[in-house]
Design an enzyme around this catalytic site. Structure first.
Site, short mmCIF file in Angstrom:
data_model
loop_
_atom_site.label_atom_id
_atom_site.label_comp_id
_atom_site.label_asym_id
_atom_site.label_seq_id
_atom_site.Cartn_x
_atom_site.Cartn_y
_atom_site.Cartn_z
N SER A 22 0.80 -1.12 0.10
CA SER A 22 -0.05 0.12 0.14
C SER A 22 0.96 1.35 -0.09
CB SER A 22 -0.97 0.25 1.28
OG SER A 22 -0.25 -0.11 2.28
N TYR A 169 6.03 9.62 16.38
CA TYR A 169 6.36 9.23 14.98
C TYR A 169 7.55 10.24 14.60
CZ TYR A 169 5.59 9.93 10.00
OH TYR A 169 5.53 9.51 8.60
#
Length: 263
Positions: A22, A169
């Site tokens: 993906s 992150y």
């Protein structure tokens, strides 16, 4: 006199791509496959991976892999190398990006388990794949340029300018940026180049599923071109790095000159 360098065609590439079913990983796989490369998609989701291989066609192969598992990565690399003959490109795109402030509005601390999960997949998983791919590449014969392989990892502009709620992150992506040069120096002796790409706001399927006004807001801060980045542009940069033998130890921003605001 300058020595003449021989540039390999993309059709000679045998690539492993994590997170390959993906987003940026799949776009990269398609780009390489359309140019004759042999590509292995590593992904934890078997159903998505098998569907991606059917859609991508060409000389593509799927291996169910958890990037944090030494055995799964090692076994898949060995299986693909036996099938393809060699591995000369490894692209790490697997990652997650949940958001959480250090303290929520009620003053509760962010989940330590979630922080560890993000850094484990994004940073530790990337290192795990890189080190094992390097081991595989180092055992191969060098090409005419003395090169045995190329490793390209996916960082993010959040690694430079993390936004509110992006502590995990941003930390994981800053880690990828930080390990790029020392890893390139580590592997120079065996003819393996290491680089990273730090994308900005990219038009992946997940982002394109958001409402138009959200996409417009994300694009508004991009100086030029004032739009989302295209996964195909990421893929094209991967291909260029793979073929340009003098790009090494570098993190390349792909962001339209965007510098992220606090939120």
């Amino acid at each position: 006199m300058m020595s003449e360098q021989t540039t390999l065609p993309l059709s000679s590439i045998t690539a492993v791509i994590t997170g390959g079913s993906s987003g940026l990983g799949f776009a990269t796989a398609q780009h390489l496959l359309q140019r004759g490369a042999t590509v292995a998609l590593f992904d934890i989701d078997r159903e998505k991976g098998e569907k991606a291989v059917r859609e991508a066609g060409g000389n593509s192969h799927f291996y169910p892999v958890n990037v944090c598992s030494e055995d799964e990565v090692s076994d898949a690399l060995q299986a693909f190398r036996e099938k393809a003959g060699r591995i000369n490109l490894c692209v790490s795109c697997a990652g997650i990006a949940p958001a959480a402030r250090t303290l929520d509005k009620s003053g509760n601390a962010a989940s330590f388990d979630q922080f560890r999960k993000v850094t484990d997949i994004n940073l530790n998983g990337t290192f795990n794949v890189s080190r094992l791919a390097a081991q595989t590449m180092a055992a191969q014969e060098a090409d005419e340029n003395g090169e045995r392989g190329v490793i390209i990892n996916t960082a993010s502009i959040a690694g430079y300018e993390g936004q509110t709620g992006q502590t995990a992150y941003a930390a994981s992506k800053a880690g990828i940026i930080g390990m790029t040069l020392p890893m390139a120096r580590d592997l120079a002796a065996v003819g393996i180049r290491v680089n990273a790409i730090a994308p900005g706001v990219m038009g992946t399927p997940m982002l394109l599923a958001m409402p138009e006004h959200v996409q417009a807001a994300l694009s508004a801060n991009v100086p030029f071109p004032k739009r989302l980045g295209l996964p195909e542009e990421f893929a094209a940069l991967v291909a260029h790095i793979a073929l340009n033998t003098y790009i090494n130890g570098e993190t390349i921003r792909l962001d339209g000159a965007l510098r992220m605001p606090p939120k």
